[in-house]
Design a protein around this motif. Sequence first.
Motif, mmCIF file in Angstrom:
data_model
loop_
_atom_site.group_PDB
_atom_site.id
_atom_site.type_symbol
_atom_site.label_atom_id
_atom_site.label_comp_id
_atom_site.label_asym_id
_atom_site.label_seq_id
_atom_site.Cartn_x
_atom_site.Cartn_y
_atom_site.Cartn_z
ATOM 1 N N LEU A 24 70.809 125.288 171.725
ATOM 2 C CA LEU A 24 71.015 123.840 171.682
ATOM 3 C C LEU A 24 70.983 123.257 170.274
ATOM 4 C CD1 LEU A 24 69.144 122.606 174.879
ATOM 5 C CD2 LEU A 24 71.610 122.775 174.505
ATOM 6 N N PRO A 25 70.042 123.647 169.399
ATOM 7 C CA PRO A 25 70.067 123.065 168.058
ATOM 8 C C PRO A 25 71.400 123.282 167.328
ATOM 9 C CG PRO A 25 67.957 124.113 168.439
ATOM 10 C CD PRO A 25 68.860 124.491 169.597
ATOM 11 N N LEU A 26 72.001 124.457 167.501
ATOM 12 C CA LEU A 26 73.293 124.719 166.853
ATOM 13 C C LEU A 26 74.406 123.869 167.454
ATOM 14 C CD1 LEU A 26 73.196 128.563 166.273
ATOM 15 C CD2 LEU A 26 73.424 126.785 164.541
ATOM 16 N N TRP A 27 74.438 123.779 168.782
ATOM 17 C CA TRP A 27 75.459 122.948 169.425
ATOM 18 C C TRP A 27 75.325 121.491 168.985
ATOM 19 C CZ3 TRP A 27 79.611 124.956 171.211
ATOM 20 C CH2 TRP A 27 79.607 126.206 171.820
ATOM 21 N N LEU A 28 74.087 121.008 168.906
ATOM 22 C CA LEU A 28 73.853 119.621 168.484
ATOM 23 C C LEU A 28 74.275 119.409 167.034
ATOM 24 C CD1 LEU A 28 70.411 119.009 170.190
ATOM 25 C CD2 LEU A 28 72.612 118.016 170.859
ATOM 26 N N CYS A 29 73.978 120.375 166.188
ATOM 27 C CA CYS A 29 74.379 120.273 164.786
ATOM 28 C C CYS A 29 75.902 120.213 164.668
ATOM 29 C CB CYS A 29 73.820 121.463 164.009
ATOM 30 S SG CYS A 29 74.187 121.380 162.231
ATOM 31 N N ILE A 30 76.577 121.079 165.372
ATOM 32 C CA ILE A 30 78.041 121.093 165.326
ATOM 33 C C ILE A 30 78.612 119.781 165.846
ATOM 34 C CG2 ILE A 30 80.090 122.166 166.369
ATOM 35 C CD1 ILE A 30 78.531 124.875 166.004
ATOM 36 N N ALA A 31 78.121 119.298 166.974
ATOM 37 C CA ALA A 31 78.614 118.033 167.527
ATOM 38 C C ALA A 31 78.334 116.871 166.578
ATOM 39 C CB ALA A 31 77.991 117.761 168.891
ATOM 40 N N ASN A 32 77.185 116.908 165.917
ATOM 41 C CA ASN A 32 76.845 115.846 164.973
ATOM 42 C C ASN A 32 77.828 115.824 163.799
ATOM 43 O OD1 ASN A 32 75.425 113.806 163.572
ATOM 44 N ND2 ASN A 32 74.197 115.331 162.522
ATOM 45 N N PHE A 33 78.054 116.966 163.177
ATOM 46 C CA PHE A 33 78.909 116.999 161.990
ATOM 47 C C PHE A 33 80.394 116.942 162.322
ATOM 48 C CE2 PHE A 33 74.942 118.385 160.092
ATOM 49 C CZ PHE A 33 74.932 117.603 158.949
ATOM 50 N N GLU A 34 80.785 117.368 163.516
ATOM 51 C CA GLU A 34 82.197 117.299 163.899
ATOM 52 C C GLU A 34 82.600 115.905 164.370
ATOM 53 O OE1 GLU A 34 84.567 119.307 163.346
ATOM 54 O OE2 GLU A 34 83.738 121.312 163.214
ATOM 55 N N SER A 35 81.726 115.258 165.165
ATOM 56 C CA SER A 35 82.143 113.999 165.800
ATOM 57 C C SER A 35 81.098 112.890 165.767
ATOM 58 C CB SER A 35 82.494 114.271 167.260
ATOM 59 O OG SER A 35 81.312 114.603 167.979
ATOM 60 N N ARG A 36 79.926 113.158 165.193
ATOM 61 C CA ARG A 36 78.804 112.205 165.251
ATOM 62 C C ARG A 36 78.466 111.856 166.696
ATOM 63 N NH1 ARG A 36 77.973 113.998 160.831
ATOM 64 N NH2 ARG A 36 78.226 112.912 158.883
ATOM 65 N N TYR A 37 78.588 112.849 167.574
ATOM 66 C CA TYR A 37 78.286 112.742 169.011
ATOM 67 C C TYR A 37 79.217 111.790 169.755
ATOM 68 C CZ TYR A 37 73.799 114.689 167.381
ATOM 69 O OH TYR A 37 72.821 115.444 166.779
ATOM 70 N N ASN A 38 80.386 111.529 169.216
ATOM 71 C CA ASN A 38 81.361 110.659 169.882
ATOM 72 C C ASN A 38 82.277 111.486 170.774
ATOM 73 O OD1 ASN A 38 81.192 107.751 168.942
ATOM 74 N ND2 ASN A 38 81.059 108.857 167.001
ATOM 75 N N THR A 39 82.441 111.038 172.012
ATOM 76 C CA THR A 39 83.280 111.777 172.959
ATOM 77 C C THR A 39 84.760 111.492 172.757
ATOM 78 O OG1 THR A 39 83.098 110.022 174.615
ATOM 79 C CG2 THR A 39 81.470 111.799 174.724
ATOM 80 N N HIS A 40 85.104 110.414 172.084
ATOM 81 C CA HIS A 40 86.495 109.952 172.039
ATOM 82 C C HIS A 40 87.222 110.233 170.721
ATOM 83 C CE1 HIS A 40 84.148 106.815 170.106
ATOM 84 N NE2 HIS A 40 85.251 106.470 169.489
ATOM 85 N N ILE A 41 86.626 110.959 169.820
ATOM 86 C CA ILE A 41 87.189 111.146 168.480
ATOM 87 C C ILE A 41 88.377 112.114 168.495
ATOM 88 C CG2 ILE A 41 86.695 112.075 166.173
ATOM 89 C CD1 ILE A 41 85.354 109.393 166.715
ATOM 90 N N VAL A 42 89.472 111.669 167.874
ATOM 91 C CA VAL A 42 90.591 112.560 167.559
ATOM 92 C C VAL A 42 90.618 112.629 166.038
ATOM 93 C CG1 VAL A 42 93.072 112.961 167.703
ATOM 94 C CG2 VAL A 42 91.880 111.884 169.618
ATOM 95 N N GLY A 43 90.497 113.832 165.513
ATOM 96 C CA GLY A 43 90.410 114.013 164.067
ATOM 97 C C GLY A 43 91.726 113.722 163.363
ATOM 98 N N ARG A 44 91.615 113.548 162.049
ATOM 99 C CA ARG A 44 92.820 113.407 161.227
ATOM 100 C C ARG A 44 93.614 114.696 161.321
ATOM 101 N NH1 ARG A 44 88.928 111.108 157.198
ATOM 102 N NH2 ARG A 44 88.622 113.284 156.734
#
Length: 130
Positions: A24-44
């Motif tokens: 879980l800590p790794l998954w949370l870290c990845i979600a934090n840095f990839e999307s800031r825990y946002n479900t709706h983000i589409v990256g550049r």
Amino acid sequence: MARRLERCELAGLLYILDVPKSELPLWLCIANFESRYNTHIVGRGNADGSLDYGLFQISDRFWCTPPSETTYYTFNECNVNCTELLTDDITRAVQCAKRIKTQQGWTAWSVFGEFCNGTIDGIDKCFGAV
């Protein structure tokens, strides 16, 4: 409706979706840095024109089918429409992210090496431990 999840809320959802507590800590870290825990983000757009979707910024080139035609071939390894990765129900996003991790490991996420490959915050307080 898409929203920004809280860290411990996401930890609980991931645990319910059979992510091992030790990961879980790794998954949370990845979600934090990839999307800031946002479900709706589409990256550049990436250099090849592909886009990344949702909590874990999953690529439409390899893992999901984009909502519109692309100039590049898409593989759709997760057998999911990319728009399904942009909802509050994170089940499909987690299933796809688990598949990515199984096939490519943590380094599939560029943030892993720089931000998530060292000491990261634990999740004990999310589960009532002191």
